[in-house]
Scaffold this active site. Structure first.
Site, short mmCIF file in Angstrom:
data_model
loop_
_atom_site.label_atom_id
_atom_site.label_comp_id
_atom_site.label_asym_id
_atom_site.label_seq_id
_atom_site.Cartn_x
_atom_site.Cartn_y
_atom_site.Cartn_z
N TRP A 1 66.00 8.09 -148.85
CA TRP A 1 64.71 8.67 -148.45
C TRP A 1 64.35 9.91 -149.29
O TRP A 1 63.29 10.50 -149.09
CB TRP A 1 64.72 9.00 -146.95
CG TRP A 1 64.79 7.78 -146.07
CD1 TRP A 1 64.80 6.47 -146.48
CD2 TRP A 1 64.88 7.74 -144.64
NE1 TRP A 1 64.88 5.63 -145.39
CE2 TRP A 1 64.93 6.38 -144.25
CE3 TRP A 1 64.92 8.73 -143.63
CZ2 TRP A 1 65.02 5.99 -142.91
CZ3 TRP A 1 65.01 8.33 -142.31
CH2 TRP A 1 65.05 6.98 -141.95
N GLU B 1 68.55 11.71 -160.33
CA GLU B 1 67.81 12.96 -160.12
C GLU B 1 68.77 14.15 -160.05
O GLU B 1 68.43 15.25 -160.48
CB GLU B 1 66.94 12.83 -158.86
CG GLU B 1 65.75 11.90 -159.13
CD GLU B 1 65.30 11.05 -157.96
OE1 GLU B 1 65.60 11.38 -156.80
OE2 GLU B 1 64.64 10.01 -158.22
N GLY C 1 60.99 4.92 -159.50
CA GLY C 1 59.71 5.49 -159.08
C GLY C 1 58.58 5.20 -160.04
O GLY C 1 57.51 5.79 -159.96
N GLY D 1 61.28 4.53 -152.87
CA GLY D 1 59.95 4.53 -152.27
C GLY D 1 59.73 3.48 -151.19
O GLY D 1 59.18 3.79 -150.12
P1 13P Z 1 62.46 3.80 -156.31
O1 13P Z 1 62.84 2.60 -155.47
O2 13P Z 1 61.40 4.64 -155.67
O3 13P Z 1 62.20 3.43 -157.72
O4 13P Z 1 63.78 4.75 -156.33
C1 13P Z 1 64.99 4.22 -156.67
C2 13P Z 1 66.05 5.22 -156.38
O5 13P Z 1 66.16 6.22 -157.06
C3 13P Z 1 66.93 4.98 -155.25
O6 13P Z 1 68.02 5.86 -155.26
#
Ligand code: 13P
Length: 249
Positions: free
Chosen positions: A10, A97, A171, A233
């Site tokens: 999340w 990240e 993302g 997401g």
């Molecule tokens: P998204 O599904 O938003 O691309 O993010 C992937 C993610 O970083 C899950 O840890």
């Protein structure tokens, strides 16, 4: 047979009220789920509320990060023991990240992995290349290096899941093709076979992450080496996370 493992990350979304409401909705959907594992990782502030909302549900409580120390003068950090204390079962470590925005190195991620496992947490170790690295043709080298470094000194893979998340797919709405993702997963499994054993590699659950949505989950999960998903997401709403978990229904 590897058990499917679908996890929702999340990230930095949801107040406690929003988080418990989503957790209650998921708990109602997945009451009797036994053939796959499902996890949600709310922000630290909502862990307790989500644990309460998930009471009696098979959905696992996850955290998004943990410190590399158990306690001490580490302002702003949360230790794996503290996560256990609030009922966390699984911790995501080395997310891109954390690596790219907060400067986490392979060595730091490895210390976190070892400490979290020693504290009895399961670990989802995230690996993945950037767009520049993919274009330079060094995907397998980068991902292999992250796997080897992240698992250095880890004696057993019990409690370890690997998530392959190409940074350029996170993302962005731009997911790796199932074939491209599967090729990297196969490479990871090969590395793990060399580091541990063919049996350990065969048993290892490898999730794919990066723009997983209800309409691409089945195609990804159909691949031989893709055992689950780490969803960002699309995990923020029951209406998109539920069909991903039920990708084959
Ligand atoms: P998204 O599904 O938003 O691309 O993010 C992937 C993610 O970083 C899950 O840890």
């Amino acid at each position: 047979m590897r058990k499917r493992f679908i996890a929702g990350n999340w990230k930095m979304y949801k107040t406690t009220v929003e988080a418990s409401s989503l957790a209650r909705a998921l708990a109602a959907e997945f009451g009797g789920l036994t053939d796959r594992r499902v996890m949600v990782a709310p922000p630290f502030t909502a862990l307790t509320a989500v644990r309460e909302a998930l009471a009696g549900s098979p959905i696992l409580l996850g955290a998004q990060n943990a410190a590399a120390e158990l306690e001490g003068a580490h302002t702003g950090e949360v230790s794996p023991r503290m996560l256990r204390d609030v009922g966390v079962a699984v911790v995501i470590l080395g997310h891109s990240e954390r690596r790219h925005v907060y400067g986490e190195t392979d060595a730091l991620v490895n210390r976190k992995v070892k400490l979290a496992l020693a504290e009895g947490l399961e670990v989802i170790l995230c690996v993945g290349e950037t767009l520049d690295e993919r274009q330079a043709g060094v995907t397998e080298k980068v991902v292999g290096g992250q796997v080897r470094a992240g698992l250095a000194g880890v004696a057993s893979l019990a409690g370890v899941t690997i998530a392959y998340e190409p940074v350029w797919a996170i993302g962005t709405g731009r997911n790796a093709t199932p074939e491209d993702a599967d090729a990297v997963h196969r490479t990871i499994r090969g590395i793990v076979a060399g580091l541990y054993s063919p049996a350990a590699a065969e048993a290892l659950v490898i999730q794919y992450g990066g723009s997983v949505k209800p309409d691409n989950a089945a195609a990804l999960m159909r691949m031989a080496n893709i055992d689950g998903a780490l969803v960002g997401g699309a995990s923020l709403k029951a209406e998109t996370f539920v069909p991903i978990v039920r990708f084959d229904r």
